[in-house]
Design a protein around this motif. Sequence first.
Motif, mmCIF file in Angstrom:
data_model
loop_
_atom_site.group_PDB
_atom_site.id
_atom_site.type_symbol
_atom_site.label_atom_id
_atom_site.label_comp_id
_atom_site.label_asym_id
_atom_site.label_seq_id
_atom_site.Cartn_x
_atom_site.Cartn_y
_atom_site.Cartn_z
ATOM 1 N N PRO A 257 17.681 -10.977 -79.775
ATOM 2 C CA PRO A 257 16.340 -11.232 -80.300
ATOM 3 C C PRO A 257 16.152 -12.707 -80.685
ATOM 4 C CG PRO A 257 17.673 -10.083 -81.915
ATOM 5 C CD PRO A 257 18.483 -10.129 -80.670
ATOM 6 N N ALA A 258 14.962 -13.209 -80.438
ATOM 7 C CA ALA A 258 14.624 -14.578 -80.829
ATOM 8 C C ALA A 258 14.458 -14.641 -82.339
ATOM 9 C CB ALA A 258 13.348 -15.026 -80.139
ATOM 10 N N GLN A 259 14.638 -15.855 -82.878
ATOM 11 C CA GLN A 259 14.554 -16.031 -84.327
ATOM 12 C C GLN A 259 13.510 -17.090 -84.640
ATOM 13 O OE1 GLN A 259 18.446 -16.550 -86.024
ATOM 14 N NE2 GLN A 259 17.623 -17.429 -87.911
ATOM 15 N N THR A 260 12.704 -16.823 -85.648
ATOM 16 C CA THR A 260 11.712 -17.809 -86.069
ATOM 17 C C THR A 260 12.309 -18.666 -87.179
ATOM 18 O OG1 THR A 260 10.024 -16.170 -85.629
ATOM 19 C CG2 THR A 260 9.333 -18.119 -86.835
ATOM 20 N N VAL A 261 12.115 -19.989 -87.065
ATOM 21 C CA VAL A 261 12.628 -20.905 -88.097
ATOM 22 C C VAL A 261 11.461 -21.748 -88.602
ATOM 23 C CG1 VAL A 261 14.215 -22.778 -88.611
ATOM 24 C CG2 VAL A 261 14.890 -21.003 -86.988
ATOM 25 N N HIS A 262 11.207 -21.678 -89.888
ATOM 26 C CA HIS A 262 10.183 -22.538 -90.486
ATOM 27 C C HIS A 262 10.836 -23.861 -90.832
ATOM 28 C CE1 HIS A 262 7.462 -19.232 -90.441
ATOM 29 N NE2 HIS A 262 8.391 -18.474 -90.973
ATOM 30 N N PHE A 263 10.104 -24.931 -90.588
ATOM 31 C CA PHE A 263 10.749 -26.241 -90.535
ATOM 32 C C PHE A 263 9.909 -27.294 -91.235
ATOM 33 C CE2 PHE A 263 12.282 -30.084 -88.626
ATOM 34 C CZ PHE A 263 13.607 -29.834 -88.331
ATOM 35 N N PRO A 264 10.096 -27.465 -92.558
ATOM 36 C CA PRO A 264 9.347 -28.516 -93.273
ATOM 37 C C PRO A 264 9.871 -29.888 -92.873
ATOM 38 C CG PRO A 264 10.354 -26.927 -94.788
ATOM 39 C CD PRO A 264 10.986 -26.723 -93.453
ATOM 40 N N LYS A 265 8.968 -30.833 -92.708
ATOM 41 C CA LYS A 265 9.393 -32.175 -92.288
ATOM 42 C C LYS A 265 8.605 -33.231 -93.060
ATOM 43 C CE LYS A 265 8.477 -33.354 -88.043
ATOM 44 N NZ LYS A 265 7.451 -34.375 -88.333
ATOM 45 N N SER A 266 9.359 -34.148 -93.658
ATOM 46 C CA SER A 266 8.759 -35.282 -94.363
ATOM 47 C C SER A 266 9.708 -36.460 -94.174
ATOM 48 C CB SER A 266 8.578 -34.951 -95.850
ATOM 49 O OG SER A 266 9.801 -34.522 -96.404
ATOM 50 N N CYS A 267 9.441 -37.571 -94.837
ATOM 51 C CA CYS A 267 10.297 -38.753 -94.674
ATOM 52 C C CYS A 267 11.733 -38.417 -95.050
ATOM 53 C CB CYS A 267 9.806 -39.908 -95.545
ATOM 54 S SG CYS A 267 10.931 -41.327 -95.514
ATOM 55 N N LEU A 268 12.695 -38.892 -94.228
ATOM 56 C CA LEU A 268 14.109 -38.597 -94.461
ATOM 57 C C LEU A 268 14.804 -39.727 -95.218
ATOM 58 C CD1 LEU A 268 14.872 -37.235 -90.870
ATOM 59 C CD2 LEU A 268 14.139 -35.947 -92.855
ATOM 60 N N HIS A 269 14.044 -40.750 -95.614
ATOM 61 C CA HIS A 269 14.568 -41.890 -96.385
ATOM 62 C C HIS A 269 15.864 -42.444 -95.790
ATOM 63 C CE1 HIS A 269 11.420 -41.474 -99.387
ATOM 64 N NE2 HIS A 269 11.566 -40.176 -99.224
ATOM 65 N N CYS A 270 15.809 -42.734 -94.484
ATOM 66 C CA CYS A 270 16.988 -43.129 -93.705
ATOM 67 C C CYS A 270 17.715 -44.331 -94.311
ATOM 68 C CB CYS A 270 16.570 -43.481 -92.286
ATOM 69 S SG CYS A 270 15.718 -42.141 -91.452
ATOM 70 N N GLU A 271 19.050 -44.311 -94.175
ATOM 71 C CA GLU A 271 19.862 -45.475 -94.566
ATOM 72 C C GLU A 271 19.518 -46.670 -93.677
ATOM 73 O OE1 GLU A 271 21.787 -45.423 -97.101
ATOM 74 O OE2 GLU A 271 22.650 -43.424 -97.376
#
Lengths: 260, 291
Positions: free
Chosen positions: A73-87
């Motif tokens: 079975p396929a799986q649903t993934v909810h995926f919040p995305k905002s700034c990752l404050h990269c090094e």
Amino acid sequence: MTELPQSTERSLGLVIDLDTCVGCHACVISCKGWNTENYGVPLSDIDAYGGDPHGTFLNRVHAYEVQPRDGGPAQTVHFPKSCLHCEDAPCVTVCPTGASYKRVEDGIVLVNEDACMGCGLCAWACPYGARELDQLAGVMKKCTLCVDRIYNENLPEEDRIPSCVRTCPAGARHFGDLSDPESDVSKLVAERGGMDLMPEQGTRPVNKYLPPRPRDREDTIDILAPFLDPVIEEPTGFLGWLDKALGAVSGANTDKKGAS
Amino acid sequence: MHPAPSVILFSTLSGMGFGLLAWLGIAQPAVFGTTAFGYYFLAYALAVGGLLASTFHLGNAKNAIKAFSQWKTSWLSREAWISVLALIVMGLYASGEIFLNTSYVLLGYLGAALSLTTVFTTSMIYAQLKTVPRWNHPTTTLLFLLYAVSGGALLSGHATLAAVLLLLTGAVQLFSWGMADGRFAARGSTIETATGLGFMGKVRQFEPPHTGTNYLLHEMVYVVGRKHARTLRVLAIVAGSIVPALLIATWRTSLVVLALAAVVHLLGLLAQRWLFFAEAEHVVGLYYDKR
């Protein structure tokens, strides 16, 4: 100056649990609310009540469907995305005006709106879509890690965390110092195999994502399922007569005989 | 990437303008008096006009002056400096030729070098972006310089040389398209690496995060009109290189033909630059399952 610091004293950031996130978008709304009323210009909406509404958000929740390669079975993934404050934040070094910077004391990537000319080059340089140019103010908006909450002594102590973390009803968002191996967030990342998004871009994000845990895989759907099988395969009595009679009219009985 | 008319006009016009300035700087042709005024007027109109057009895409142009501050890290800031330096040095050199009938040779060479460096910095604004694999390659810089030099040669009336340079530019352009078409895939960014979910299986978008559009989709996930890419590529090569090369090689002394060739070249260049943006795919599109 838009030179990145050699190192930061702390690396404040978020750890987002993709196993726990239910995709309710509460973080999106609380972020929009807090950041419209506080740091910098408001997050504007265009045509908010019309046919083509759109606006500026610092946090958005995507939803993906993952199909396992071995079937299942396929799986649903909810995926919040905002700034990752990269090094190694590429958005900072491209900025021509010095509006974008990474703070030495806590690693937060910020935009000084008084210096931003709205060229949009930083948004081009970001692989994650974390920066949006506000369409009314014409300046670049991005996640501030709620810099105006986390050090704000006018707020009760439990509120001195980013708005999205404070509001998440599922406990899917965690805030802390990722440079300290003893911090709760660092332990969580170590324990759950926290990962970087698009590591091939070489941005070294501070924010980590905890992968969804594997789902249970059973061959039978439920041990009680066999008891739910239909008890009578063929109708008897009046229904049986009706079935035969109607079948004779429509010719379905011949088919059934042929099939059996 | 969104092909904003202001940015297309900026990079094409200023490219040709600085290309012409570079030729004038090395005294090819050496012009004086009113003739020189005509040449420099054209070059400055293109270069400065292009630079002005670029300010139209700024959201908050009142802070544009601050763009001079970050030359240590930002190619856009370096472009601001070098372009202004080039315009000043070439302005002094031009004044000598127009008003004093004198060529200050060293000043001219310096101005020519600065003019080409301006085009180089412009190209680096695009070529530096890892997020746009199609641009993130030295051929981007090579092409910006070639278009500037060949366009400048055309405008400065070098018939044979311009024809050769235009055809060379066209050839490099074709070669570059061939190389660039597979670069996004070669860099290895996929919806799986973007989400980190590849270990679980094949990922596809289930629901976008918003029902409407947003800045990211408008600016960086431009997919409209790419179906005309083939036609426009043909137009870019035919109008950008072949037709102007043939025109000036055949009627080498006619000013009317030269002007016609320049206009046809600009048309091809606009098609090329539109494609440069419209065909460029930004990795952020992966989050939206579209490029």
